[in-house]
Design a protein around this motif. Structure first.
Motif, short mmCIF file in Angstrom:
data_model
loop_
_atom_site.label_atom_id
_atom_site.label_comp_id
_atom_site.label_asym_id
_atom_site.label_seq_id
_atom_site.Cartn_x
_atom_site.Cartn_y
_atom_site.Cartn_z
N LEU A 128 0.82 -1.21 0.00
CA LEU A 128 0.00 0.00 0.00
C LEU A 128 0.86 1.27 0.00
N TRP A 129 2.00 1.23 0.69
CA TRP A 129 2.85 2.41 0.77
C TRP A 129 3.33 2.85 -0.60
N ARG A 130 3.48 1.90 -1.51
CA ARG A 130 3.94 2.25 -2.86
C ARG A 130 2.91 3.11 -3.60
N HIS A 131 1.67 3.09 -3.14
CA HIS A 131 0.62 3.88 -3.78
C HIS A 131 0.41 5.24 -3.12
N VAL A 132 0.87 5.39 -1.87
CA VAL A 132 0.51 6.58 -1.09
C VAL A 132 1.00 7.86 -1.77
N GLY A 133 2.26 7.90 -2.17
CA GLY A 133 2.80 9.13 -2.76
C GLY A 133 2.05 9.54 -4.02
N ARG A 134 1.81 8.58 -4.91
CA ARG A 134 1.12 8.89 -6.17
C ARG A 134 -0.28 9.43 -5.91
N VAL A 135 -1.02 8.74 -5.04
CA VAL A 135 -2.39 9.17 -4.76
C VAL A 135 -2.40 10.51 -4.06
N ALA A 136 -1.51 10.70 -3.09
CA ALA A 136 -1.50 11.94 -2.31
C ALA A 136 -1.10 13.14 -3.18
N ARG A 137 -0.17 12.94 -4.09
CA ARG A 137 0.23 14.07 -4.95
C ARG A 137 -0.93 14.53 -5.83
N ARG A 138 -1.77 13.61 -6.26
CA ARG A 138 -2.93 13.99 -7.06
C ARG A 138 -3.99 14.65 -6.18
N THR A 139 -4.23 14.09 -5.01
CA THR A 139 -5.29 14.58 -4.13
C THR A 139 -4.98 15.98 -3.60
N TYR A 140 -3.73 16.21 -3.25
CA TYR A 140 -3.37 17.48 -2.60
C TYR A 140 -2.70 18.46 -3.55
N ARG A 141 -2.87 18.26 -4.84
CA ARG A 141 -2.19 19.12 -5.82
C ARG A 141 -2.65 20.57 -5.73
N ARG A 142 -3.87 20.81 -5.25
CA ARG A 142 -4.37 22.19 -5.15
C ARG A 142 -4.20 22.79 -3.76
N SER A 143 -3.48 22.11 -2.89
CA SER A 143 -3.31 22.61 -1.53
C SER A 143 -2.52 23.92 -1.54
N PRO A 144 -2.97 24.93 -0.78
CA PRO A 144 -2.23 26.19 -0.72
C PRO A 144 -1.01 26.11 0.18
N VAL A 145 -0.85 25.02 0.91
CA VAL A 145 0.29 24.82 1.80
C VAL A 145 0.93 23.47 1.49
N LEU A 168 0.82 14.90 7.96
CA LEU A 168 -0.22 13.94 8.30
C LEU A 168 0.47 12.68 8.83
N ASN A 169 0.23 12.37 10.09
CA ASN A 169 0.87 11.23 10.74
C ASN A 169 -0.13 10.10 10.91
N GLY A 170 0.25 8.89 10.50
CA GLY A 170 -0.65 7.76 10.68
C GLY A 170 -0.06 6.48 10.14
N GLN A 171 -0.75 5.40 10.41
CA GLN A 171 -0.36 4.13 9.82
C GLN A 171 -0.53 4.20 8.30
N VAL A 172 0.17 3.34 7.61
CA VAL A 172 0.16 3.37 6.14
C VAL A 172 -1.26 3.29 5.59
N ALA A 173 -2.06 2.38 6.11
CA ALA A 173 -3.42 2.21 5.61
C ALA A 173 -4.23 3.48 5.81
N GLU A 174 -4.05 4.13 6.95
CA GLU A 174 -4.80 5.36 7.22
C GLU A 174 -4.36 6.48 6.28
N LEU A 175 -3.09 6.57 6.01
CA LEU A 175 -2.59 7.61 5.10
C LEU A 175 -3.12 7.39 3.68
N LEU A 176 -3.16 6.14 3.25
CA LEU A 176 -3.70 5.87 1.92
C LEU A 176 -5.18 6.24 1.85
N LEU A 177 -5.91 5.94 2.90
CA LEU A 177 -7.35 6.24 2.89
C LEU A 177 -7.62 7.74 2.91
#
Length: 206
Positions: A128-145, A168-177
C-alpha cells in the motif's frame, strides 16, 4: 496470496454478510453500486474510461446500473471470480487491484458506526505504501500549503511542496485512505492551525 487477492476475498465475505443495500463511504452508492463498479472496471473495458473521464460517464453509469440490477448473489459472484482471462486486469491483478480492493473493502467496513482500523500488516502495508505518494500528490495538488504524509517509522512522502507544511501522521493504511478522500480515518494533522484547517477543508475529489 497477494494483497489484491486477500482484499477481494475479504470484501466478498463482507458483501455476503451486509447485503446489497448497506451504506458505503462512496455516498450515495450502496453496496450493490460498489460491487457493480468493481465488476464493470474489470469486465467492461468499453465503459471503464468513464470512471475517470466525465464526457464518458453517462455510458459508464448505464452499464454500472445494469450490473447493480442483477441478483445480489450473481453480482457478488462476479466480484469473487475476478477479471476474465481476456481482461488486462488478470496478469496485472496485484499492481492494479491491491489499492482498489483495499480502499473499497474499507469503504464498506467503515460506513457503519463502531468501525476500527485493522492492525498493521507489514507485507500488506509495504504494498500500500507504494501507492501513497502517487495518490497523495494527485489529491493534494491544489493545496495552498505543503503536505507531507509520514508513517510511524518516520518514512515520509511529500504530496505538495509549499509554505507552512502540514504533516499527516498515521499508519500506512490510514494515510492511503485519507489521501483517497476518506474522512473516517485515524490520522493526526501537525502544523500551523490555519494551514491544518486549509488541508482538512480541501476538496479532495479525484
Amino acid at each position: 496470496m497477494g494483497v489484491a487477492r486477500d482484499e477481494r476475498r475479504l470484501l466478498v465475505e463482507l458483501l455476503g454478510e451486509v447485503g446489497p443495500d448497506a451504506p458505503t463511504l462512496c455516498d450515495p452508492w450502496r453496496t450493490r453500486d460498489l460491487a457493480a463498479h468493481l465488476v464493470l472496471r474489470e469486465r467492461r473495458l468499453d465503459a471503464a474510461p468513464g470512471i475517470m473521464l466525465k464526457p464518458l460517464a453517462g455510458h459508464t453509469r448505464r452499464v454500472q446500473d445494469a450490473y447493480a440490477a442483477k441478483p445480489w448473489a450473481e453480482l457478488v459472484d462476479l466480484v469473487r471470480q475476478g477479471p476474465p482471462r481476456w481482461s488486462p486486469f488478470g496478469p496485472l491483478d496485484e499492481p492494479a487491484n491491491a489499492m482498489e480492493y483495499f480502499v473499497h473493502h474499507e469503504d464498506v467496513r467503515r460506513a457503519v458506526d463502531g468501525w476500527s482500523p485493522r492492525s498493521p500488516e507489514p507485507a500488506r502495508d509495504a504494498v500500500l505504501w507504494r501507492h501513497v505518494g502517487r495518490v497523495a500528490r494527485r489529491t493534494y495538488r491544489r493545496s495552498p500549503v505543503g503536505v507531507i504524509l509520514r508513517r510511524p517509522d518516520g518514512d515520509a512522502v511529500t504530496a505538495k511542496s509549499g509554505p507552512n507544511p502540514v504533516v499527516l501522521n498515521g499508519q500506512v493504511a490510514e494515510l492511503l485512505l485519507v489521501a483517497s478522500g476518506r474522512d473516517r480515518v485515524q490520522v493526526d494533522f501537525d502544523g500551523d492551525p490555519d494551514a491544518v484547517r486549509a488541508v482538512k477543508t480541501l476538496d479532495r475529489s479525484m
